[in-house]
Design a protein around this motif. Structure first.
Motif, short mmCIF file in Angstrom:
data_model
loop_
_atom_site.label_atom_id
_atom_site.label_comp_id
_atom_site.label_asym_id
_atom_site.label_seq_id
_atom_site.Cartn_x
_atom_site.Cartn_y
_atom_site.Cartn_z
N ILE A 32 -0.05 -7.89 7.08
CA ILE A 32 -1.26 -8.70 7.25
C ILE A 32 -0.92 -10.01 7.96
O ILE A 32 -1.63 -10.43 8.90
CB ILE A 32 -1.93 -8.96 5.90
CG1 ILE A 32 -2.50 -7.65 5.33
CG2 ILE A 32 -3.05 -9.99 6.04
CD1 ILE A 32 -3.07 -7.77 3.93
N ASN A 35 -0.66 -9.76 11.58
CA ASN A 35 -1.89 -9.26 12.20
C ASN A 35 -1.73 -7.83 12.70
O ASN A 35 -2.37 -7.41 13.66
CB ASN A 35 -2.36 -10.17 13.34
CG ASN A 35 -3.81 -9.94 13.73
OD1 ASN A 35 -4.60 -9.44 12.92
ND2 ASN A 35 -4.15 -10.29 14.95
N ARG A 36 -0.86 -7.06 12.03
CA ARG A 36 -0.75 -5.64 12.33
C ARG A 36 -1.87 -4.87 11.66
O ARG A 36 -2.36 -3.88 12.21
CB ARG A 36 0.61 -5.12 11.86
CG ARG A 36 1.80 -5.65 12.67
CD ARG A 36 3.11 -5.50 11.90
NE ARG A 36 3.22 -4.18 11.28
CZ ARG A 36 3.96 -3.93 10.20
NH1 ARG A 36 4.63 -4.91 9.60
NH2 ARG A 36 4.04 -2.71 9.72
N VAL A 38 -5.52 -5.64 8.99
CA VAL A 38 -6.43 -6.69 8.53
C VAL A 38 -6.58 -6.63 7.02
O VAL A 38 -6.63 -7.66 6.34
CB VAL A 38 -7.80 -6.56 9.22
CG1 VAL A 38 -8.80 -7.58 8.68
CG2 VAL A 38 -7.63 -6.72 10.73
N GLY A 57 -6.11 -8.46 1.79
CA GLY A 57 -6.67 -8.82 3.09
C GLY A 57 -8.19 -8.72 3.10
O GLY A 57 -8.85 -8.90 2.08
N ARG A 61 -12.97 -9.37 8.37
CA ARG A 61 -12.28 -10.65 8.56
C ARG A 61 -13.22 -11.73 9.06
O ARG A 61 -13.18 -12.88 8.61
CB ARG A 61 -11.12 -10.46 9.54
CG ARG A 61 -10.27 -11.69 9.77
CD ARG A 61 -9.03 -11.35 10.57
NE ARG A 61 -9.35 -10.75 11.86
CZ ARG A 61 -8.45 -10.13 12.64
NH1 ARG A 61 -7.19 -10.02 12.22
NH2 ARG A 61 -8.81 -9.63 13.80
N TYR A 233 -10.88 -2.00 12.84
CA TYR A 233 -10.09 -2.80 13.77
C TYR A 233 -9.09 -1.90 14.48
O TYR A 233 -8.78 -0.80 14.02
CB TYR A 233 -9.34 -3.92 13.03
CG TYR A 233 -10.25 -4.92 12.36
CD1 TYR A 233 -10.59 -6.12 12.99
CD2 TYR A 233 -10.79 -4.67 11.09
CE1 TYR A 233 -11.43 -7.04 12.37
CE2 TYR A 233 -11.63 -5.58 10.47
CZ TYR A 233 -11.95 -6.77 11.12
OH TYR A 233 -12.79 -7.67 10.52
N THR A 238 -2.66 -9.32 21.00
CA THR A 238 -2.36 -10.37 20.03
C THR A 238 -2.51 -9.88 18.59
O THR A 238 -2.61 -10.67 17.67
CB THR A 238 -3.27 -11.58 20.26
OG1 THR A 238 -4.65 -11.17 20.14
CG2 THR A 238 -3.05 -12.18 21.64
N GLY A 239 -2.52 -8.57 18.40
CA GLY A 239 -2.65 -8.01 17.07
C GLY A 239 -3.98 -7.33 16.86
O GLY A 239 -4.71 -7.04 17.81
N ARG A 241 -7.67 -6.37 16.34
CA ARG A 241 -8.96 -6.94 16.76
C ARG A 241 -10.07 -5.98 16.35
O ARG A 241 -9.86 -4.78 16.16
CB ARG A 241 -9.00 -7.14 18.27
CG ARG A 241 -8.81 -5.87 19.07
CD ARG A 241 -9.10 -6.06 20.55
NE ARG A 241 -8.86 -4.83 21.30
CZ ARG A 241 -9.70 -3.79 21.36
NH1 ARG A 241 -10.86 -3.84 20.71
NH2 ARG A 241 -9.39 -2.71 22.05
#
Length: 399
Positions: A32, A35-36, A38, A57, A61, A233, A238-239, A241
Motif C-alpha cells: 500500500i 502504491n502497488r 490501494v 487501505g 481512495r 484501480y 506512478t502506481g 490509479r
C-alpha cells in the motif's frame, strides 16, 4: 489504516500467531505504501481456525472510504471456482457427466479443430481448460476472437450469454480437444451448459447449488449492495490509479496480446450477461467459506470423491505457460513442481486468482486456506503482480 485482526483460537501458539500477523501486516503495508495496491482484504485459515483477517487501505481512495472485511469485489476469474463447483454439483446429481460431449446440452457448439475436423469437447475438457478454446486477451487486436466479436466477460458488450457462446463456437480451436492446455473461455461455455442441464439461468443455478446451501449471501453476478463495492484501480507509471470506464490493460507475460478489456461499470449493468469465467461479485469471506468446504471434503455440496477429481492433475505432460510448475485440475491450478514455481507451497496446492487483483490458494497438507483480494489489477494477481507471492512467503515463513 485499519489494523489486522489476529484470532486467538488456533492450534498454533500465540507467539506464532503474532509473528504471522507481523509478517502479513508488513507485506500488506509495503504494497500500500508503495502504491502497488490501494486496499486489500486478506484472510487465512489453518486447520479450520481463522488465524488472520485484515482489511487494509481504501475501498475508494478518492472518497477516503476504508476497506472493510465485507467489502465486495469484482471477482474476475475467481468466478471460475464458484461456477466449476456448480457444474460438479450437477455431476453429483446426475444432471451432467464429465465425459459427455458438450453437444448433449449445446448441440450447435461445434468449433472445428485446426485440421477442420469437429471433434467432441467434453465437460471435463471445459473444466480443465483442455478444450482448445482461448481468450481474446491473449490475442492481438485483430485476433480471431476479436474479429468474431467475442467478449471475455469483463467488458460492456451488449451480448447475451447465448450470443457470446455462439460467437466462441464460430472460431476454430487452437488445438484438438484434450491434446494441450490453454487458459480460456471454457468456463463461460460451461455456464451455458449449466443453464441447459439445470433448467435455471446461471445466477440462479449458482445460488441453488453452491452459495445458497452454504449460506453465502454476498456473492452473485450482481452486487448484493452496490455501496459496498470496491472501486477498481490499475497500475500506472506512478502506481495504482483509478480505472477509466474502459481500460485495455497490457499483459506483460503475453507477447503480442492486446491485453485485457475491462469495464468496471459492468458491475452496475443489469443487462450484462452472466460470465461464468469472470462476471461474479462478492466478498473475500464467501470465497474462504467455499474453499474450506472443499478442503475438508465437499459436504454438503460434493462427495469427497468429486473433490478429489477436481484436485487431480488433468493435464499430465502439458505445460501451463503463465504458471510454471503447475498443472490444472477441474477449475483451478495444482502445484506440480514447487521448485519450478519458485514458491514454498506444498506439491498439490490449489491456486487461482483474478485480473481485478485477487489470489487464493489451498494447501491441504498444511491445512491452509488463504484469500487475498485487492482492488488493484494486475498487481494483486498471479501472474502479473508480486503481491500474491509476498503474501505466500509471509505465511510460509512460519509454517
Amino acid at each position: 489504516m485499519p489494523q489486522s485482526k489476529t484470532l486467538s483460537q488456533s492450534a498454533e501458539p500465540q507467539a506464532g500467531l503474532s509473528s504471522l500477523s507481523e509478517r502479513l501486516d508488513t507485506a500488506i503495508d509495503i504494497a500500500i505504501a508503495g502504491n502497488r495496491i490501494v486496499g486489500a482484504v486478506v484472510l487465512v485459515s489453518r486447520n479450520g481456525q481463522a488465524v488472520y483477517a485484515r482489511a487494509a487501505g481504501f475501498a475508494d481512495r478518492e472518497a477516503g472510504k476504508p476497506m472493510e472485511i465485507d467489502t465486495l469485489f469484482r471477482l474476475s476469474s475467481v468466478s471460475k471456482i464458484f461456477v466449476s463447483v456448480t457444474a460438479m454439483v450437477l455431476v453429483r446429481k446426475g444432471k451432467l457427466s464429465l465425459d459427455a460431449p458438450v453437444t448433449a446440452w449445446l448441440p450447435d457448439f461445434r468449433p472445428p479443430s485446426p485440421d477442420g475436423e469437429v471433434q467432441p469437447i467434453t465437460i471435463r475438457h471445459l473444466l480443465s481448460h483442455t478444450a482448445g478454446l482461448g481468450y481474446g486477451f491473449f490475442e492481438p487486436a485483430d485476433g480471431p476472437y476479436h474479429r468474431a466479436g467475442v467478449s471475455d466477460g469483463m467488458d460492456l458488450s451488449g451480448l447475451t450469454l447465448d450470443d457470446n457462446v455462439q460467437r466462441i463456437g464460430s472460431v476454430p480451436l487452437l488445438f484438438a480437444p484434450g491434446t494441450a492446455w490453454h487458459y480460456s473461455l471454457s468456463t463461460d461455455v460451461l455456464g451455458a451448459v449449466i443453464e441447459r442441464a439445470s433448467g435455471l439461468p446461471l445466477p440462479k443455478a449458482v445460488r441453488a447449488f453452491v452459495t445458497g446451501p452454504l449460506g453465502l449471501t454476498g456473492t452473485d453476478f450482481a452486487a448484493a449492495d452496490p455501496g459496498r463495492l470496491a472501486v477498481a484501480y490499475t497500475g500506472g507509471p506512478t502506481g495504482a490509479r483509478r480505472m477509466a470506464d474502459l481500460e485495455i490493460i497490457p499483459l506483460p507475460f503475453v507477447e503480442g496480446s492486446e491485453g485485457l478489456r475491462m469495464a468496471p461499470g459492468r458491475a452496475f449493468d443489469a443487462n450484462a450477461f452472466a460470465s461464468g469465467g469472470a462476471g461474479m461479485i462478492g466478498p473475500a469471506g464467501d470465497l474462504l467459506a467455499l474453499l474450506e468446504t472443499l478442503r475438508i471434503g465437499g459436504d454438503p455440496l460434493l462427495s469427497n470423491g468429486l473433490v478429489e477429481e477436481m484436485a487431480t492433475d488433468h493435464t499430465p505432460g502439458m505445460e501451463l505457460g503463465p504458471w510454471p510448475g503447475r498443472a490444472f485440475g477441474l477449475g483451478f491450478t495444482l502445484l506440480r513442481d514447487p521448485a519450478a514455481a519458485g514458491l514454498p507451497e506444498t506439491a498439490g496446492t490449489w491456486r487461482l486468482g483474478g485480473a481485478y487483483g485477487h489470489s487464493w490458494f489451498v494447501d491441504r497438507a498444511k491445512g491452509l486456506s488463504v484469500v487475498a483480494f485487492t482492488n488493484a489489477g494486475l498487481e494483486g494477481q498471479s501472474p502479473g503482480g508480486f503481491f500474491p507471492d509476498d503474501i505466500t512467503r509471509a505465511i510460509y515463513s512460519g509454517v
